[in-house]
Design an enzyme around this catalytic site. Structure first.
Site, PDB file in Angstrom:
ATOM      1  N   LYS A 163      -6.387  14.382   4.685  1.00  0.00           N
ATOM      2  CA  LYS A 163      -5.086  15.015   4.431  1.00  0.00           C
ATOM      3  C   LYS A 163      -5.104  16.508   4.759  1.00  0.00           C
ATOM      4  CE  LYS A 163      -2.808  11.588   1.727  1.00  0.00           C
ATOM      5  NZ  LYS A 163      -1.950  11.197   0.622  1.00  0.00           N
ATOM      6  N   LYS A 216       2.346   5.055   4.241  1.00  0.00           N
ATOM      7  CA  LYS A 216       3.797   5.283   4.162  1.00  0.00           C
ATOM      8  C   LYS A 216       4.209   6.648   4.682  1.00  0.00           C
ATOM      9  CE  LYS A 216       3.343   5.091  -0.763  1.00  0.00           C
ATOM     10  NZ  LYS A 216       2.264   6.023  -1.096  1.00  0.00           N
ATOM     11  N   LYS A 248      -5.590   2.954   8.517  1.00  0.00           N
ATOM     12  CA  LYS A 248      -4.863   2.135   7.537  1.00  0.00           C
ATOM     13  C   LYS A 248      -3.355   2.367   7.653  1.00  0.00           C
ATOM     14  CE  LYS A 248      -4.312   4.977   3.485  1.00  0.00           C
ATOM     15  NZ  LYS A 248      -3.866   4.921   2.135  1.00  0.00           N
TER      16      LYS A 248
HETATM   17  N1  AQP Z   1      -3.007   0.132   4.089  1.00  0.00           N
HETATM   18  C1  AQP Z   1      -3.313  -0.214   2.847  1.00  0.00           C
HETATM   19  N2  AQP Z   1      -3.899  -1.416   2.626  1.00  0.00           N
HETATM   20  C2  AQP Z   1      -4.216  -1.803   1.360  1.00  0.00           C
HETATM   21  N3  AQP Z   1      -3.946  -1.048   0.263  1.00  0.00           N
HETATM   22  C3  AQP Z   1      -3.363   0.141   0.447  1.00  0.00           C
HETATM   23  N4  AQP Z   1      -2.972   1.118  -0.407  1.00  0.00           N
HETATM   24  C4  AQP Z   1      -2.429   2.138   0.284  1.00  0.00           C
HETATM   25  N5  AQP Z   1      -2.426   1.856   1.600  1.00  0.00           N
HETATM   26  C5  AQP Z   1      -3.014   0.629   1.734  1.00  0.00           C
HETATM   27  C6  AQP Z   1      -3.118   1.045  -1.855  1.00  0.00           C
HETATM   28  O1  AQP Z   1      -1.825   1.262  -2.421  1.00  0.00           O
HETATM   29  C7  AQP Z   1      -1.992   1.893  -3.668  1.00  0.00           C
HETATM   30  C8  AQP Z   1      -1.045   3.029  -3.801  1.00  0.00           C
HETATM   31  O2  AQP Z   1      -1.373   4.025  -2.856  1.00  0.00           O
HETATM   32  P1  AQP Z   1      -0.828   5.487  -3.044  1.00  0.00           P
HETATM   33  O3  AQP Z   1       0.600   5.546  -2.799  1.00  0.00           O
HETATM   34  O4  AQP Z   1      -1.231   6.037  -4.341  1.00  0.00           O
HETATM   35  O5  AQP Z   1      -1.608   6.367  -2.016  1.00  0.00           O
HETATM   36  P2  AQP Z   1      -2.305   6.092  -0.692  1.00  0.00           P
HETATM   37  O6  AQP Z   1      -3.516   5.260  -0.896  1.00  0.00           O
HETATM   38  O7  AQP Z   1      -2.541   7.444  -0.089  1.00  0.00           O
HETATM   39  O8  AQP Z   1      -1.223   5.253   0.114  1.00  0.00           O
HETATM   40  P3  AQP Z   1      -0.436   5.648   1.397  1.00  0.00           P
HETATM   41  O9  AQP Z   1       0.561   4.585   1.696  1.00  0.00           O
HETATM   42  O10 AQP Z   1      -1.391   5.977   2.514  1.00  0.00           O
HETATM   43  O11 AQP Z   1       0.337   6.939   0.930  1.00  0.00           O
HETATM   44  P4  AQP Z   1       0.459   8.315   1.648  1.00  0.00           P
HETATM   45  O12 AQP Z   1       0.877   7.999   3.046  1.00  0.00           O
HETATM   46  O13 AQP Z   1       1.465   9.070   0.878  1.00  0.00           O
HETATM   47  O14 AQP Z   1      -0.904   8.940   1.600  1.00  0.00           O
HETATM   48  C9  AQP Z   1      -3.454   2.300  -3.788  1.00  0.00           C
HETATM   49  O15 AQP Z   1      -4.112   1.379  -4.631  1.00  0.00           O
HETATM   50  C10 AQP Z   1      -3.963   2.186  -2.399  1.00  0.00           C
HETATM   51  O16 AQP Z   1      -5.340   1.868  -2.364  1.00  0.00           O
END
Ligand code: AQP
Length: 331
Positions: free
Chosen positions: A113, A198, A195
């Site tokens: 990040k 969002k 991965k």
């Molecule tokens: N691609 C993924 N596959 C499986 N699990 C996933 N998680 C996130 N992306 C995947 C799981 O979703 C939960 C919530 O995630 P989060 O919103 O707290 O943060 P993150 O892991 O940083 O998810 P994002 O979508 O990538 O958010 P942004 O883009 O804002 O950083 C967690 O349990 C995560 O493991």
């Protein structure tokens, strides 16, 4: 009873990755009468990346409605906004004093990040795992269902808890991360080596659980695969195809082997269309329920308020126990 705790950031619209990797698992764990489940919207974590205030507000409400629409039931689980329970920020400060800067510097998500948001490498971004440790430890959590990307943060939460317990005795329960069997890491549709996320600037890379059917089909049809033709599960050599097979297996509630057999003699085009159709079908009932709930703000706020009160009752006990052990003067 086992305490299950997990959270999700309202940093955009929930993706299929979040759903398959995390929320679907929450739903299964909630169904087990031996589990006490606590689920949060990690909105304090969300502002580690700059948010537009109106969009952030809308996303947070939308996420709350989505969790209920996906079957997270406020009568069975505690479902609340992290920012409504002040103990999270308080414990996070205390835990900062038991966490080493070097440990935070090593976190993969921080490094990723920091690169993505090079103009805003703020202290919150670095401190993200400590706030997450506070979230988990406040509730005497036994298990944390997460996607693969969050396992490193669970490890550091365990390390911090063990360090505190080593100094003061039994303050915190040591939590364990739990991965879903299939789909713990759903990959980007445009770059199957990273991965699905969002906040990816390319919307074609992710499926939002609120995308309409036409958009979902279009995104799957343009999913990146490889230059071969054989449909087999081989994440190392065929990450794009394997990602589609994983998503299809979850959407059809089948094993990956069963899904692969269905494609004997078929082409990548068939795999993309069938995966798209299965995902549209899986998300349909949730979207209907979401459209009903999002109009009922009074109900959503009532659930959020009750959730915050229930969470606070548990969190304050843990915080006070720790403060007392440290030696703070209490009123
Ligand atoms: N691609 C993924 N596959 C499986 N699990 C996933 N998680 C996130 N992306 C995947 C799981 O979703 C939960 C919530 O995630 P989060 O919103 O707290 O943060 P993150 O892991 O940083 O998810 P994002 O979508 O990538 O958010 P942004 O883009 O804002 O950083 C967690 O349990 C995560 O493991």
């Amino acid at each position: 009873m086992k305490t299950i705790y997990s959270a999700i950031q309202p940093s955009g619209i929930m993706t299929l990755g979040n759903y398959i990797g995390a929320v679907d698992n929450w739903h299964r764990m909630q169904a087990d009468a031996n589990n006490k489940c606590i689920f949060a919207l990690a909105d304090l974590h969300t502002i580690t990346v700059r948010q537009d205030p109106q969009k952030f507000h809308e996303n947070a409400m939308s996420f709350y409605a989505l969790l209920l629409a996906l079957g997270i039931d406020p009568k069975k689980s505690i479902v609340y906004f992290q920012s409504h329970v002040q103990e999270h920020a308080y414990l996070s400060w205390l835990l900062n004093c038991y966490t080493m800067v070097g440990e935070m510097n090593r976190m993969t998500q921080f490094k990723d990040k920091s690169q993505k948001h090079a103009d805003n490498v703020n202290m919150g971004l670095m401190d993200y795992p400590v706030l997450m440790a506070a979230d988990i430890l406040l509730y005497n959590t036994d298990e944390v269902p997460v996607g693969y990307d969050q396992l490193q943060h669970i490890e550091i939460a365990r390390d911090i808890a063990e360090r505190v317990n080593g100094i003061y005795g039994d303050i915190f329960t040591i939590p364990k991360g739990v991965l879903t069997k299939v789909g713990a890491k759903v990959m980007s549709l445009q770059d199957p080596l990273s991965k699905m996320s969002k906040s990816d600037p390319n919307p074609k890379s992710y499926i939002s659980v609120l995308d309409d059917d036409a958009t979902i089909m279009k995104k799957f049809k343009s999913a990146v695969t490889d230059s071969e033709t054989e449909i087999r599960f081989d994440p190392e050599n065929k990450p794009g195809v394997s990602n589609l097979l994983t998503i299809l297996a979850v959407a059809q509630n089948k094993s990956i082997d069963e899904v692969v057999k269905d494609f004997d003699g078929l082409m990548y085009g068939h795999l993309k269309v069938r995966t798209g159709e299965a995902v549209c079908e899986m998300l349909k009932p949730m979207k209907e329920e979401y459209n009903r709930l999002i109009k009922d703000e009074a109900y959503l706020m009532k659930c959020a308020k009750e959730g915050a009160e229930q969470a606070h009752d548990i969190a304050i006990d843990t915080l006070n126990r720790f403060k007392k052990a440290i030696g703070f003067v209490t009123l």
